[in-house]
Design a protein around this motif. Structure first.
Motif, PDB file in Angstrom:
ATOM      1  N   PRO A  60     -69.774 -31.726 -26.527  1.00  0.00           N
ATOM      2  CA  PRO A  60     -69.433 -33.154 -26.435  1.00  0.00           C
ATOM      3  C   PRO A  60     -70.482 -33.983 -25.708  1.00  0.00           C
ATOM      4  O   PRO A  60     -70.336 -35.209 -25.622  1.00  0.00           O
ATOM      5  CB  PRO A  60     -68.129 -33.121 -25.635  1.00  0.00           C
ATOM      6  CG  PRO A  60     -68.291 -31.945 -24.726  1.00  0.00           C
ATOM      7  CD  PRO A  60     -69.089 -30.924 -25.496  1.00  0.00           C
ATOM      8  N   LEU A  70     -57.286 -38.418 -32.926  1.00  0.00           N
ATOM      9  CA  LEU A  70     -58.679 -38.181 -32.535  1.00  0.00           C
ATOM     10  C   LEU A  70     -58.803 -37.173 -31.389  1.00  0.00           C
ATOM     11  O   LEU A  70     -59.708 -36.320 -31.391  1.00  0.00           O
ATOM     12  CB  LEU A  70     -59.334 -39.511 -32.147  1.00  0.00           C
ATOM     13  CG  LEU A  70     -60.849 -39.477 -31.915  1.00  0.00           C
ATOM     14  CD1 LEU A  70     -61.579 -38.968 -33.151  1.00  0.00           C
ATOM     15  CD2 LEU A  70     -61.347 -40.874 -31.541  1.00  0.00           C
ATOM     16  N   HIS A  71     -57.895 -37.263 -30.424  1.00  0.00           N
ATOM     17  CA  HIS A  71     -57.954 -36.350 -29.280  1.00  0.00           C
ATOM     18  C   HIS A  71     -57.869 -34.896 -29.739  1.00  0.00           C
ATOM     19  O   HIS A  71     -58.640 -34.044 -29.268  1.00  0.00           O
ATOM     20  CB  HIS A  71     -56.829 -36.664 -28.289  1.00  0.00           C
ATOM     21  CG  HIS A  71     -56.693 -35.647 -27.189  1.00  0.00           C
ATOM     22  ND1 HIS A  71     -57.574 -35.574 -26.144  1.00  0.00           N
ATOM     23  CD2 HIS A  71     -55.785 -34.643 -27.011  1.00  0.00           C
ATOM     24  CE1 HIS A  71     -57.218 -34.564 -25.345  1.00  0.00           C
ATOM     25  NE2 HIS A  71     -56.138 -33.997 -25.850  1.00  0.00           N
ATOM     26  N   GLU A 115     -64.414 -28.748 -30.338  1.00  0.00           N
ATOM     27  CA  GLU A 115     -64.976 -28.062 -29.179  1.00  0.00           C
ATOM     28  C   GLU A 115     -64.492 -26.617 -29.076  1.00  0.00           C
ATOM     29  O   GLU A 115     -65.288 -25.688 -28.869  1.00  0.00           O
ATOM     30  CB  GLU A 115     -64.601 -28.821 -27.900  1.00  0.00           C
ATOM     31  CG  GLU A 115     -65.231 -30.199 -27.792  1.00  0.00           C
ATOM     32  CD  GLU A 115     -64.804 -30.907 -26.513  1.00  0.00           C
ATOM     33  OE1 GLU A 115     -64.607 -30.231 -25.487  1.00  0.00           O
ATOM     34  OE2 GLU A 115     -64.638 -32.143 -26.546  1.00  0.00           O
ATOM     35  N   ASP A 118     -66.052 -39.527 -28.813  1.00  0.00           N
ATOM     36  CA  ASP A 118     -64.998 -38.642 -29.303  1.00  0.00           C
ATOM     37  C   ASP A 118     -65.042 -38.535 -30.825  1.00  0.00           C
ATOM     38  O   ASP A 118     -64.843 -37.453 -31.398  1.00  0.00           O
ATOM     39  CB  ASP A 118     -63.632 -39.157 -28.864  1.00  0.00           C
ATOM     40  CG  ASP A 118     -63.388 -38.972 -27.372  1.00  0.00           C
ATOM     41  OD1 ASP A 118     -64.257 -38.373 -26.697  1.00  0.00           O
ATOM     42  OD2 ASP A 118     -62.332 -39.416 -26.890  1.00  0.00           O
ATOM     43  N   GLU A 119     -65.289 -39.651 -31.482  1.00  0.00           N
ATOM     44  CA  GLU A 119     -65.336 -39.649 -32.945  1.00  0.00           C
ATOM     45  C   GLU A 119     -66.496 -38.800 -33.465  1.00  0.00           C
ATOM     46  O   GLU A 119     -66.353 -38.075 -34.456  1.00  0.00           O
ATOM     47  CB  GLU A 119     -65.452 -41.077 -33.477  1.00  0.00           C
ATOM     48  CG  GLU A 119     -65.402 -41.143 -35.001  1.00  0.00           C
ATOM     49  CD  GLU A 119     -65.421 -42.566 -35.530  1.00  0.00           C
ATOM     50  OE1 GLU A 119     -65.287 -42.732 -36.748  1.00  0.00           O
ATOM     51  OE2 GLU A 119     -65.583 -43.505 -34.720  1.00  0.00           O
ATOM     52  N   LYS A 148     -60.991 -33.774 -31.666  1.00  0.00           N
ATOM     53  CA  LYS A 148     -62.084 -33.507 -30.727  1.00  0.00           C
ATOM     54  C   LYS A 148     -61.906 -32.127 -30.098  1.00  0.00           C
ATOM     55  O   LYS A 148     -62.864 -31.335 -29.994  1.00  0.00           O
ATOM     56  CB  LYS A 148     -62.113 -34.592 -29.646  1.00  0.00           C
ATOM     57  CG  LYS A 148     -63.179 -34.374 -28.569  1.00  0.00           C
ATOM     58  CD  LYS A 148     -63.159 -35.536 -27.575  1.00  0.00           C
ATOM     59  CE  LYS A 148     -64.224 -35.354 -26.487  1.00  0.00           C
ATOM     60  NZ  LYS A 148     -63.839 -34.297 -25.526  1.00  0.00           N
ATOM     61  N   ARG A 149     -60.693 -31.823 -29.689  1.00  0.00           N
ATOM     62  CA  ARG A 149     -60.404 -30.500 -29.108  1.00  0.00           C
ATOM     63  C   ARG A 149     -60.670 -29.391 -30.128  1.00  0.00           C
ATOM     64  O   ARG A 149     -61.229 -28.340 -29.777  1.00  0.00           O
ATOM     65  CB  ARG A 149     -58.952 -30.469 -28.631  1.00  0.00           C
ATOM     66  CG  ARG A 149     -58.516 -29.121 -28.120  1.00  0.00           C
ATOM     67  CD  ARG A 149     -57.116 -29.164 -27.535  1.00  0.00           C
ATOM     68  NE  ARG A 149     -56.612 -27.814 -27.321  1.00  0.00           N
ATOM     69  CZ  ARG A 149     -55.488 -27.518 -26.674  1.00  0.00           C
ATOM     70  NH1 ARG A 149     -54.761 -28.497 -26.148  1.00  0.00           N
ATOM     71  NH2 ARG A 149     -55.112 -26.259 -26.527  1.00  0.00           N
ATOM     72  N   VAL A 153     -67.836 -36.203 -31.954  1.00  0.00           N
ATOM     73  CA  VAL A 153     -67.494 -34.798 -31.728  1.00  0.00           C
ATOM     74  C   VAL A 153     -66.507 -34.324 -32.789  1.00  0.00           C
ATOM     75  O   VAL A 153     -66.678 -33.254 -33.400  1.00  0.00           O
ATOM     76  CB  VAL A 153     -66.903 -34.599 -30.316  1.00  0.00           C
ATOM     77  CG1 VAL A 153     -66.427 -33.154 -30.141  1.00  0.00           C
ATOM     78  CG2 VAL A 153     -67.915 -34.963 -29.260  1.00  0.00           C
ATOM     79  N   ALA A 154     -65.462 -35.122 -33.020  1.00  0.00           N
ATOM     80  CA  ALA A 154     -64.450 -34.748 -34.012  1.00  0.00           C
ATOM     81  C   ALA A 154     -65.059 -34.612 -35.403  1.00  0.00           C
ATOM     82  O   ALA A 154     -64.739 -33.678 -36.153  1.00  0.00           O
ATOM     83  CB  ALA A 154     -63.329 -35.791 -34.019  1.00  0.00           C
TER      84      ALA A 154
END
Length: 395
Positions: free
Chosen positions: A321, A306-307, A314, A326-327, A310-311, A329-330
């Motif tokens: 964001p 997930l991290h 973005e 986070d979910e 998300k990156r 955004v991803a």
């Protein structure tokens, strides 16, 4: 960056509208009998064949031709090429075409002086020729951007009898000694091949990007390349004759898979593994098989990484964001990718390529499952992803 790695790529690149002028200088360092390998004849229609033949004659080379390399090179075609090289005692190979032609040429170079069955040894067993075996050196004149084959030792071949499409990375002896990249040479290709090549570049980048949690310099390089492909891809489809756009795409394709951005990365090549098997059953263009399975695959593995997703949202797609989990955004990032695939006119489902539900078991059997990226698939998960790929993914 975590871990140890070594990077070395000796392939010499000539880039730009005058790059073909350097071919004669390179040929002066090659053997006398040159095997000219090309595809279905587009290089004859656009005049490149005549240009290359003139240079070969001026360099005093004896030319042996091997034409008709298809977009998914077959093992049967490779056996034919090996015999041509053996009978004519070829001592240099010049591949003029796209990635498939370059891939095919590497196998000819590695297999001509090999005494066993190339398919069994190189592709099924994933072995390389012995250090003492002769490898026929190779040069490339590239006519399609996408695979990065002009600056790597990789090759993908399809065995039609077994419904298997497999890749193999040879050792450094199979790297092209030189490659000539003139973006003008890519402009005569059909628009569908342009789209396919662009997505192949994007997939190469994503499959190296979606692995690891460390602050890796390679990820910053990949993000820049992905943004370039997204921006220039749409421009190329809208205006295929824009030289600057084509040059940016061609350069990105080379750096996406010449070994640089994988440094320090575990990598995840499951989209390619699934796409290869889909291609072996549908004969669809390589890049389209990747776009047809990517969304279902990445939706499935997103929770495990997930991290990074998300990156990705973005830094590549510009998703804000603010006020989101986070979910969320991803997921917006994958939706943006889906919108870009739609804009590019690429298939989003394997149904568009001719795959049907009753083919899924056989397609799954041809998929090699790696322990890579953020999650190793089970067979049940693979089947679920294939089923999800039959219809447009809903996020």
């Amino acid at each position: 960056m975590i871990g140890n790695f070594m990077y070395h790529n000796p392939t010499k690149l000539y880039f730009g509208p005058e790059s073909l002028a350097y071919l004669k200088d390179e040929l002066n360092n090659c053997g006398t009998t040159v095997m000219l390998i090309y595809g279905g004849g587009s290089i004859k229609r656009n005049g490149l064949y005549d240009e290359v033949m003139t240079i070969l004659r001026e360099a005093g080379k004896q030319v042996v031709e091997d034409a008709g390399v298809m977009s998914n090179p077959t093992s049967a075609k490779v056996y034919e090429g090996i015999e041509i090289a053996r009978q004519n005692q070829v001592d240099f190979i010049l591949a003029v075409g796209g990635g498939s032609v370059c891939d095919y040429a590497k196998v000819i170079g590695a297999a001509t002086h090999f005494e066993g069955d190339f398919w069994e040894y190189f592709f099924l067993q994933q072995q390389n020729p012995l250090p003492t075996q002769k490898i026929i050196p190779l040069g490339c004149v590239l006519t399609m951007a996408g695979t990065g084959s002009e600056m790597n030792a990789g090759s993908v071949i399809m065995n039609e009898d077994r419904h298997l499409k497999l890749g193999h990375t040879f050792d450094k002896r199979s790297l092209p000694q030189f490659s000539i990249l003139n973006p003008h040479f890519t402009m005569s290709l059909p628009i569908d091949q342009l789209r396919s090549g662009i997505y192949d570049i994007m997939s190469h980048l994503m499959e190296q990007y979606f692995s690891g949690e460390d602050n890796n310099t390679s990820d910053y390089l990949i993000e820049a390349l992905m943004k370039n492909v997204v921006d220039e891809g749409g421009k190329a489809v809208a205006n295929p004759n824009d030289y600057e756009v084509r040059s940016n795409i061609m350069w990105a394709a080379t750096w996406a898979l010449n070994g640089l951005v994988k440094c320090g990365k575990k990598q995840d090549w499951m989209v390619h593994m699934i796409g290869h098997s889909v291609g072996s059953h549908t004969h669809a263009a390589h890049g389209t098989t990747l776009s047809a399975v990517s969304l279902a695959y990445y939706k499935h593995i997103m929770p495990y990484g997930l991290h990074k997703f998300k990156r990705f949202a973005e830094n590549v797609w510009g998703v804000s964001p603010d006020g989101k989990t986070d979910e969320q955004v991803a997921t917006e990032g994958l939706k943006a990718m889906q919108a870009w695939i739609t804009e590019m006119g690429l298939p989003q489902t394997i149904s568009e390529l001719g795959a049907t539900a009753d083919m899924l078991d056989d397609i799954a059997k041809g998929v090699i499952i790696f322990d890579a990226g953020y999650h190793q698939l089970t067979n049940d998960e693979l089947m679920a992803i294939l089923k999800d790929s039959l219809t447009p993914v809903v996020f």
